[in-house]
Every structure is written in C-alpha cells, then in structure tokens.
Enzyme design. Sequence first.
Site, PDB file in Angstrom:
ATOM      1  N   SER A 286       1.037  -0.916  -0.099  1.00  0.00           N
ATOM      2  CA  SER A 286      -0.064  -0.132   0.111  1.00  0.00           C
ATOM      3  C   SER A 286       0.697   1.557  -0.242  1.00  0.00           C
ATOM      4  O   SER A 286       2.125   1.318   0.855  1.00  0.00           O
ATOM      5  CB  SER A 286      -0.708   0.045   1.423  1.00  0.00           C
ATOM      6  OG  SER A 286      -1.009   1.194   1.049  1.00  0.00           O
ATOM      7  N   LYS A 292       0.238  -3.388   5.359  1.00  0.00           N
ATOM      8  CA  LYS A 292      -0.800  -4.354   4.437  1.00  0.00           C
ATOM      9  C   LYS A 292       0.530  -5.311   2.755  1.00  0.00           C
ATOM     10  O   LYS A 292       1.303  -5.151   3.038  1.00  0.00           O
ATOM     11  CB  LYS A 292      -1.658  -3.437   3.421  1.00  0.00           C
ATOM     12  CG  LYS A 292      -2.220  -1.995   4.113  1.00  0.00           C
ATOM     13  CD  LYS A 292      -3.578  -3.352   4.759  1.00  0.00           C
ATOM     14  CE  LYS A 292      -4.664  -3.798   3.304  1.00  0.00           C
ATOM     15  NZ  LYS A 292      -5.143  -1.972   2.494  1.00  0.00           N
ATOM     16  N   ASN A 294      -1.973  -7.064  -0.224  1.00  0.00           N
ATOM     17  CA  ASN A 294      -3.203  -6.856  -0.424  1.00  0.00           C
ATOM     18  C   ASN A 294      -3.222  -8.237  -1.277  1.00  0.00           C
ATOM     19  O   ASN A 294      -2.334  -8.926  -1.564  1.00  0.00           O
ATOM     20  CB  ASN A 294      -3.207  -6.168  -1.156  1.00  0.00           C
ATOM     21  CG  ASN A 294      -3.712  -4.384  -0.181  1.00  0.00           C
ATOM     22  OD1 ASN A 294      -4.000  -4.300   0.974  1.00  0.00           O
ATOM     23  ND2 ASN A 294      -3.166  -3.045  -0.678  1.00  0.00           N
ATOM     24  N   ARG A 325     -22.844  -5.815 -45.603  1.00  0.00           N
ATOM     25  CA  ARG A 325     -21.722  -5.378 -44.684  1.00  0.00           C
ATOM     26  C   ARG A 325     -22.452  -4.629 -44.400  1.00  0.00           C
ATOM     27  O   ARG A 325     -23.180  -3.628 -43.992  1.00  0.00           O
ATOM     28  CB  ARG A 325     -20.850  -4.214 -45.984  1.00  0.00           C
ATOM     29  CG  ARG A 325     -19.846  -5.151 -46.890  1.00  0.00           C
ATOM     30  CD  ARG A 325     -19.131  -6.196 -46.032  1.00  0.00           C
ATOM     31  NE  ARG A 325     -17.687  -5.017 -45.804  1.00  0.00           N
ATOM     32  CZ  ARG A 325     -16.833  -4.746 -46.223  1.00  0.00           C
ATOM     33  NH1 ARG A 325     -16.822  -4.399 -47.501  1.00  0.00           N
ATOM     34  NH2 ARG A 325     -16.823  -3.565 -45.281  1.00  0.00           N
TER      35      ARG A 325
END
Length: 457
Positions: A286, A292, A294, A325
């Site tokens: 982080s 952290k 994560n 087309r």
Amino acid sequence: MSSADESGLLTPVWAGSAAEAATGDAAVLQAMLDAEAALARAQAALGFVPDAAAEAVGEVADVRLYDVRDIAVRARSGGNPAIPLVADLTAAVARRSPEAAPYVHQGATSQDIVDTALMLVASRALPPIIADLGRADAALARLAAEHRDTVLAGRTLTQHAVPTTFGLKAAGWRALVLDAVDRLSRISPPAQLGGAAGTLAAFQEYAGSGSDEGSGGAGPALLREFAGQLGLAEPSLPWHVLRTPVADLGTALAFTACALGKMAADVLVLSRTEIGEVSEGTGGGSSAMPHKSNPVRATLMAAAARQAPALAAVLLGSLVAEDERPPGAWHAEWPALRDLLRLAGGAAASAAELAEGLRVHPARMRANLDRTGGLVLAERVAAALTPLIGRAEARAAVERASRRAAADGIGLGEALGDERLPLTEGELRRLLDPAAYVGSAPALTDRALRRHPQVKE
C-alpha cells in the site's frame, strides 16, 4: 511503433502479459500484413497472380516498415485501418517491384483483411491463455488433493451454513478453469474472404481462364488456399454479416474471465483480516499503510470479471448486422474483442500465479468454525433427532436451542442440554464434530480430480 495508449498504465489486469503482447497495435497490424501476404501467396498458388508479385508483397509485410500511429490516424477518413495500410503496402511494394504493385489486395475488401487479422491475433493469443489456465489447473488439483479433508465453514448468504472442505472448494475452482479450457479449446478461428459483398466475384473475375467451374469456381478454391496459408479454419461461407466466429470467441473469453472471477471472489473473502483462512503467497503493498499485504492477483481477476460481460454484450449485439456489410456493428467489435482477449489473458496469468502461491491456513479455518459454538451443526442434530422425536419437534427443539445459544453466548451443546433430548452426552459430542459432517465432500473432490481438460490436438 506503438501509440501512447498502449503503455497499459491504467490496465494492470493485463499489462505485461502474453495476451497484451499478442494483441498490441503492432501485433494487429502485423496480422493484417500477414493476411495481405497470404492472400497474394494463395492467388499465386492458384495461378491468379505472378509468383514474383507474391514474393514482393511478402518481402515488405513487416510491421517495422510502417508507422502504426500514422495508419491509425488516417483510418478515420475511411473508417478502418485496412484502407491506409493497403495504400502504404502498395507503395512499399512499388518501390521494390513496380510491376507487382497492382496485385496488392487484389479482389479483397477491407473487412476481409481486418476480420482475418483479428482471427490471426486470436489464434496467437489463445495458446498462452490456455497454457496459463493449465498452470492454474495443475496448482488447484494439488491444493484440492492436499486439502481433501481440511474442514472449513461453508457460507451461504454471507453466513456460516454447514461444514465443507477446502479440497472441495479448490476442486470447484478447478472445475471452472477446466470449463474455460474446454470452451477456448473448441475455438477454431476462421479466415475471412468474401470480396465486396461476400460473393467472391472479383476473385472469380481475376482468375479468368484459371477458374475451375467444376468445383464451384475460383473463389472457394482461393478461400481454402488462403485459410491454409494462414493456418486458420476454412469457413463454409464468408461471414461479413454472419458473426458467429466473433460471438463464439467473445463469449468463451468472457466466460473465462468470469469463471476465474469466482475463484477471485472466494479468495478475497477468505483472505479478509477477520477471516484469514487463505492468503496470497506474495501480496501487494500500500502507498499509505506499511503493514498491508493486499490480495492483488485476486483483485485483478475480479476486475477482469466485472468488465467482461459488457464487452461480450457488444459482440452479441453485433450479430444484428444488416445487409451484406454492416455500418457500425462491425466497427464496434474491434476494441471489445481485443479487450476480451486481454482480460481473459491477464486473468488467466493472475489465476496461475494465485493458485501456485496460495497459502492455506487450516488452524484459522477450524477456529472460525468454532466461533459459533456448534451452530453450524444444527442441521445435523435436527436430522439425528428426527427418527427419535419426529421432524417437527426435532426442528423446533434445535431452533429454540440455537436462539438461546446465540443470545446467551453459549455453545449449542450446552443449550441443547436444557431441551431434555433423548441423546447421551457422548452422542451429542459426536454430532457436534464438524469434521464428521462434511457429507460426500471428500468423495466429490476425488471425483472432480478425475476430470481432465479436453484440449484440442
């Protein structure tokens, strides 16, 4: 060269992946050049153009000789990148062999080249995606076997339900991975060649006396040779407005991203701090919080799963293509299809890394099971009591005991003791053992592990 928006700054889901490399602007332009060179070779093989002309086209069919960004900007005037590319390719051929220049793009229309190029891009992007899914398959099989009997709380509507095993959960993730492999392996990207309105008329005209009327004309023979030159499937019809190949590919890719999203969703829940039953082998940091770690791989997989359905909807909507087309429907497909290739590829790479490095925490699983004091075994107790006191009374007794246990913060066993039930203390203790109430989870895991991917030879 690549355009500025090719750096992937806001697309960590696929940035740096094999799918990104196989689908970049340079890769797409090279595929268009490959299609042009193959068309010239195919016509030369059937005697429609001189061999020297096909050789000249092949010699300059190298993306390094062209300005990708300039072609992209000039594509706005005609609505597609084939128009400026053909102009530049013709000029490059003319510089090398003036007499060969008239044979560039002979008889083809822009959609032939763009569609064929995107199918080439897909054919080159799919193998690394399937390979990464294979890595995830192997890692999840190991996890399922290792944790065949590891008990954790099954959760329904966010709440503890009954015990299950982590082996069965991992086997379920693997089943989805194999479902994705099966779908992607069935894809056989086809070449596209139809000429102005899908009749192959110009090719027939250019073939002249070389046309073989007995086999339906020069057009079908050229289509077969063109597909063979590129290693793509031969379509039964030109598919300018028959967009099954794109829809099938897009939905298979969207399924892949969303199937992997299921694994990501489970990992994101189970790795929450307050749950802590699994964790990624190497988490992300982080910018603000040093502590952290994560679950970034699961996060990227979840992001891919959230984007894919809308992109698949674009491709399915393009099935409604008017006339011979379509204006707009065809053009809308290009970025959607490329993004789906990238999302599926990025998610598959993240899934392989996640599965190979996933850490499982059985002690935390058991601790979480015990947090409810046996309430996850309420169903089992009610089932055991049913033949003794009847189903209605058994359910009522267990419900009363469960409410009391939750309200007073006591175990279900203690609360059941006040119900004067025909169960001994030993029988009740056995009924409240989570490891003894996982049903067929181990057998189902074994059954799931006997399945193998149906990879196309």
